[in-house]
Design an enzyme around this catalytic site. Structure first.
Site, short mmCIF file in Angstrom:
data_model
loop_
_atom_site.label_atom_id
_atom_site.label_comp_id
_atom_site.label_asym_id
_atom_site.label_seq_id
_atom_site.Cartn_x
_atom_site.Cartn_y
_atom_site.Cartn_z
N LEU A 1 -34.32 67.40 -39.12
CA LEU A 1 -35.10 67.72 -40.36
C LEU A 1 -36.48 68.17 -39.66
O LEU A 1 -36.99 67.65 -38.98
CB LEU A 1 -35.27 66.92 -41.40
CG LEU A 1 -34.51 66.70 -42.47
CD1 LEU A 1 -34.81 65.74 -43.58
CD2 LEU A 1 -34.21 67.84 -43.14
N ASP A 2 -36.97 69.18 -39.96
CA ASP A 2 -38.34 69.88 -39.68
C ASP A 2 -39.37 68.85 -39.99
O ASP A 2 -39.16 68.29 -40.98
CB ASP A 2 -38.63 71.06 -40.37
CG ASP A 2 -37.74 72.56 -39.72
OD1 ASP A 2 -37.18 72.28 -38.50
OD2 ASP A 2 -37.67 73.48 -40.37
N PRO A 3 -40.33 68.77 -39.33
CA PRO A 3 -41.64 67.96 -39.64
C PRO A 3 -42.10 68.25 -41.05
O PRO A 3 -42.48 67.32 -41.77
CB PRO A 3 -42.48 68.02 -38.60
CG PRO A 3 -41.75 68.63 -37.57
CD PRO A 3 -40.89 69.26 -37.98
#
Length: 322
Positions: A49-51
């Site tokens: 998951l993206d930050p």
């Protein structure tokens, strides 16, 4: 003078932790934090998951890591907020504004665009992604100001709901196939509406059968005792809940674990979860062809024993920091 590192005694830990990934953490940072809190020897996740995204991140420990690929391929559900009229360099709020256009939105526009982007579509992967070109992640090229040609990919949007939150803001809820970029979906919807767009928030609410209601936060984990943390783990077989089930007797189970095919009155099946009868234990995955049970990914006897005993063994002392 540097403070001494915290020394923790690693141990075999087996199972799946459903983590609610916090904003600002990379998936690997979240994994390492949970691994440290559980004192686990081996860990992995089931897709990043993206930050800037939050939500469901299944973390696999010990024997469960052998089956993590199954959830890399799972359908996922996301909820996003889309800012219309503003395009950014990254497709989200972290990038620089590169274009602004007026927004004129009607209910008919939303219905048309929702229908347009439901079903099988093609996406061009974003430059700010972990996909690799010549061994180098696309986001690394992007940071250097280099635009790399990317081939469109076929993905499926199983369900898509668009709701206007304000004259220039949408709520997007989508259930999608693996490999779908929600940032790109938001940008493409903005282009279809004629105004451009970028994401201002993104949350994964489900991956496969796992949902956000089952998840635990890092803060909650930190406040727990070690026993409470271990109690949050789902067994490795939670990753194969949708598989057909075969149970083997003691002799067949031992032979199966050594990699031998077994014959029985089983229907053909591509995804099978195999269990032992005595002791009752998850043994691994297989497929059935012409009444033959053919081993796939298997646990080893030591892993099975550790799971049955629910007690760490052969812990090793190592240095680490959270």
């Amino acid at each position: 003078m540097n403070a001494p590192r915290t020394r923790v005694q690693r141990r075999p830990v087996h199972g799946v932790l459903l983590l609610d990934k916090p904003l600002g953490f990379s998936s690997n940072q979240a994994l390492q934090k949970a691994k440290w809190l559980l004192r686990a020897e081996k860990a992995g996740h089931t897709g990043t998951l993206d930050p800037l995204a939050t939500g469901v991140l299944p973390l696999c420990f010990g024997a469960a890591t052998k089956f993590s690929q199954l959830h890399l391929d799972a359908d996922k559900t996301y909820v996003a907020t889309v800012q219309l009229g503003v395009k950014t360099s990254t497709g989200d709020a972290e990038g620089e504004v590169i274009a602004e256009r007026p927004v004129q939105l009607t209910p008919d526009d939303l219905a048309r665009v929702a229908a347009q982007f439901t079903g099988a579509i093609r996406q061009v992967p974003p430059m700010h992604s972990a996909l690799k070109k010549d061994g180098k992640a696309l986001y690394e090229y992007a940071r250097e100001g280099i635009d790399v040609e990317r081939a469109p990919r076929d993905v499926s949007i199983h369900a898509l709901a668009l709701t206007a939150l304000s004259p220039d803001t949408l709520r997007l809820v989508a259930t999608v196939s693996k490999g779908t970029y929600i940032r790109t979906l938001g940008e493409d919807i903005g282009e279809a509406l004629g105004c451009g767009a970028h994401l201002t928030s993104l949350r994964r609410t489900a991956t496969g059968d796992f949902t956000e209601t089952q998840c635990v936060t890092i803060e909650a984990l930190e406040a727990m005792s070690e026993d409470e943390r271990l109690a949050r783990l789902l067994p490795a077989e939670a990753l194969v809940a949708g598989h057909s089930r075969v149970t083997l007797g003691t002799e067949d189970a031992a032979r199966f674990l050594s990699g031998l095919r077994r014959r029985g009155d089983w229907a053909d099946a591509t995804e099978v979860a195999v269990f032992g009868e005595e002791p009752a234990a998850f043994l691994g995955t297989a497929h059935v062809t012409a009444n033959e049970l053919i081993p796939g990914r298997l646990l080893n006897p030591i892993e099975i024993q550790q799971i049955l005993l629910n007690a760490p063994a052969n812990a090793t002392l190592c240095e680490t920091t959270p």
